[in-house]
Design a protein around this motif. Sequence first.
Motif, PDB file in Angstrom:
ATOM      1  N   CYS A   1       0.806  -1.216   0.000  1.00  0.00           N
ATOM      2  CA  CYS A   1       0.000   0.000   0.000  1.00  0.00           C
ATOM      3  C   CYS A   1       0.839   1.266   0.000  1.00  0.00           C
ATOM      4  O   CYS A   1       0.306   2.356   0.106  1.00  0.00           O
ATOM      5  CB  CYS A   1      -0.950  -0.002   1.200  1.00  0.00           C
ATOM      6  SG  CYS A   1      -2.302  -1.164   1.003  1.00  0.00           S
ATOM      7  N   THR A  40     -11.882   3.616  -2.295  1.00  0.00           N
ATOM      8  CA  THR A  40     -12.088   3.074  -0.952  1.00  0.00           C
ATOM      9  C   THR A  40     -11.573   1.651  -0.823  1.00  0.00           C
ATOM     10  O   THR A  40     -11.457   0.923  -1.808  1.00  0.00           O
ATOM     11  CB  THR A  40     -13.585   3.091  -0.592  1.00  0.00           C
ATOM     12  OG1 THR A  40     -14.309   2.310  -1.560  1.00  0.00           O
ATOM     13  CG2 THR A  40     -14.142   4.499  -0.598  1.00  0.00           C
ATOM     14  N   ASN A  74     -11.726   0.060   5.882  1.00  0.00           N
ATOM     15  CA  ASN A  74     -12.229   1.314   6.452  1.00  0.00           C
ATOM     16  C   ASN A  74     -11.297   2.490   6.123  1.00  0.00           C
ATOM     17  O   ASN A  74     -10.995   3.319   6.985  1.00  0.00           O
ATOM     18  CB  ASN A  74     -12.434   1.185   7.960  1.00  0.00           C
ATOM     19  CG  ASN A  74     -13.477   2.157   8.502  1.00  0.00           C
ATOM     20  OD1 ASN A  74     -14.042   2.959   7.766  1.00  0.00           O
ATOM     21  ND2 ASN A  74     -13.723   2.087   9.800  1.00  0.00           N
ATOM     22  N   ARG A  75     -10.863   2.557   4.863  1.00  0.00           N
ATOM     23  CA  ARG A  75      -9.976   3.630   4.422  1.00  0.00           C
ATOM     24  C   ARG A  75     -10.427   4.180   3.075  1.00  0.00           C
ATOM     25  O   ARG A  75     -11.006   3.471   2.266  1.00  0.00           O
ATOM     26  CB  ARG A  75      -8.533   3.138   4.247  1.00  0.00           C
ATOM     27  CG  ARG A  75      -7.867   2.568   5.465  1.00  0.00           C
ATOM     28  CD  ARG A  75      -6.425   2.169   5.151  1.00  0.00           C
ATOM     29  NE  ARG A  75      -5.852   1.398   6.256  1.00  0.00           N
ATOM     30  CZ  ARG A  75      -5.888   0.066   6.332  1.00  0.00           C
ATOM     31  NH1 ARG A  75      -6.433  -0.639   5.356  1.00  0.00           N
ATOM     32  NH2 ARG A  75      -5.368  -0.561   7.374  1.00  0.00           N
ATOM     33  N   HIS A 120      -8.230   5.798  -0.014  1.00  0.00           N
ATOM     34  CA  HIS A 120      -6.870   5.996  -0.512  1.00  0.00           C
ATOM     35  C   HIS A 120      -6.855   7.067  -1.593  1.00  0.00           C
ATOM     36  O   HIS A 120      -7.860   7.304  -2.269  1.00  0.00           O
ATOM     37  CB  HIS A 120      -6.308   4.696  -1.090  1.00  0.00           C
ATOM     38  CG  HIS A 120      -6.014   3.647  -0.065  1.00  0.00           C
ATOM     39  ND1 HIS A 120      -4.859   3.641   0.675  1.00  0.00           N
ATOM     40  CD2 HIS A 120      -6.731   2.577   0.341  1.00  0.00           C
ATOM     41  CE1 HIS A 120      -4.864   2.604   1.495  1.00  0.00           C
ATOM     42  NE2 HIS A 120      -5.997   1.941   1.317  1.00  0.00           N
ATOM     43  N   VAL A 137      -2.829   7.128   2.230  1.00  0.00           N
ATOM     44  CA  VAL A 137      -4.117   7.024   2.907  1.00  0.00           C
ATOM     45  C   VAL A 137      -4.697   8.429   3.022  1.00  0.00           C
ATOM     46  O   VAL A 137      -4.071   9.328   3.591  1.00  0.00           O
ATOM     47  CB  VAL A 137      -3.982   6.375   4.300  1.00  0.00           C
ATOM     48  CG1 VAL A 137      -5.316   6.417   5.037  1.00  0.00           C
ATOM     49  CG2 VAL A 137      -3.486   4.940   4.170  1.00  0.00           C
ATOM     50  N   GLU A 152      -8.928   7.765   7.249  1.00  0.00           N
ATOM     51  CA  GLU A 152      -9.085   6.544   8.045  1.00  0.00           C
ATOM     52  C   GLU A 152      -9.511   6.916   9.461  1.00  0.00           C
ATOM     53  O   GLU A 152      -8.815   7.692  10.110  1.00  0.00           O
ATOM     54  CB  GLU A 152      -7.780   5.748   8.085  1.00  0.00           C
ATOM     55  CG  GLU A 152      -7.902   4.432   8.823  1.00  0.00           C
ATOM     56  CD  GLU A 152      -6.615   3.625   8.846  1.00  0.00           C
ATOM     57  OE1 GLU A 152      -6.666   2.433   9.214  1.00  0.00           O
ATOM     58  OE2 GLU A 152      -5.555   4.197   8.504  1.00  0.00           O
ATOM     59  N   PRO A 153     -10.644   6.433   9.923  1.00  0.00           N
ATOM     60  CA  PRO A 153     -11.590   5.578   9.221  1.00  0.00           C
ATOM     61  C   PRO A 153     -12.405   6.368   8.179  1.00  0.00           C
ATOM     62  O   PRO A 153     -12.612   7.566   8.346  1.00  0.00           O
ATOM     63  CB  PRO A 153     -12.498   5.056  10.340  1.00  0.00           C
ATOM     64  CG  PRO A 153     -12.443   6.132  11.390  1.00  0.00           C
ATOM     65  CD  PRO A 153     -11.056   6.689  11.326  1.00  0.00           C
ATOM     66  N   SER A 154     -12.859   5.668   7.159  1.00  0.00           N
ATOM     67  CA  SER A 154     -13.637   6.312   6.102  1.00  0.00           C
ATOM     68  C   SER A 154     -15.132   6.199   6.355  1.00  0.00           C
ATOM     69  O   SER A 154     -15.918   6.976   5.813  1.00  0.00           O
ATOM     70  CB  SER A 154     -13.316   5.671   4.754  1.00  0.00           C
ATOM     71  OG  SER A 154     -13.716   4.298   4.742  1.00  0.00           O
ATOM     72  N   GLY A 199     -16.257   0.315   6.240  1.00  0.00           N
ATOM     73  CA  GLY A 199     -15.817   1.517   5.553  1.00  0.00           C
ATOM     74  C   GLY A 199     -16.842   2.120   4.620  1.00  0.00           C
ATOM     75  O   GLY A 199     -17.922   1.571   4.394  1.00  0.00           O
TER      76      GLY A 199
END
Length: 345
Positions: free
Chosen positions: A20, A76, A81-82, A84, A94, A97-99, A113
């Motif tokens: 990532c 997403t 739950n992010r 990007h 990122v 977070e959290p999304s 998320g």
Amino acid sequence: MRHLSTRLLVLPFAALLAACTTPGGPIPEESGTAGLTAWDPGFHAVVAPDGRVERLAQGFAWAEGPVWLRDALLFTDVPGNRIHRWSEAEGLSVFLEPSGYTGPERDTLREPGANGLYPGPDGSVLLADSGSRMVARLDPATRHKTPLATHYDGRRFNSPNDLVRRSDGTVFFTDPPYGLKGLDASPVKELPFNGVYRLDPDGRVVLLDDGLSFPNGIALSPDERTLYVANSDPERPVWMAYTLDASGDVGDRRLFADASDLVGDGAPGLPDGMAVAADGTLFATGPGGVLVFAPDGTRLGRIETGKAVANCAFGDDGRTLYMTSDDTLARVRVRATGLGFAPAP
């Protein structure tokens, strides 16, 4: 959205972190994992026969909801739950977070998320917030999220999945149960159906269809008179087309396309997210990749990444199709121009 038949890729944390933080630029493609299939001669007027699928980043649990904002792509990771951000110059980072759901861990949530994203007014982003079970607006500068709709008829939504905004500010969205553990059998599911809705600019929520088993991706035709909705059900993998009047009410509905003949182990994925070109060509994720349909529903061909593709969006100059594909972000150059982009010279 991830389907019932799609596995959840689990990576060790170190491998996930390394994947990532891939810098800008494509990752060398694995042999035999991507390609193009033409079923109609018109396909190569939309996608060049030598089009190449590039992998840009990897290591996500389930990538979804891509949207192009100015000079970068947001997308997403719903189980992660992010949100990007990816750009050619800066690579992957990122963004939020959290999304989605921000409370203490709950054993009722399958995917906490945010899911689908769409450009909102004044540079904002609209979110189908699966984990928080609402439709919301995000200010990218402050990362502040404003709820726009949380209930229908006094009951909480299941887990809003995807959304699209009409030029008059009306938002259309889908609400399957994918975000809840147990899906339709979840004890916290309050609505007895999985709906397709309209959110009016004044905040009123209107149910448009309660008859689809798993409504998922959603898109509008260039003239905004047709609403497309994908049904992510292996028993009925179809796309529906709804004729809309000026107020956003449905005049009639019809079957736009059916992918029953494509479903199988060799073609991962089901009808999911969509992107529309300026000429009305529909890029619809489905079994085996991204299916390309003419405006009349003729199946032209398929763009294949070798994995299930959850969603897609145009970016760059409008002729790059970005694809969120299982654990991967990928792209391919196309000859069509995305809706909302200036025509290519």
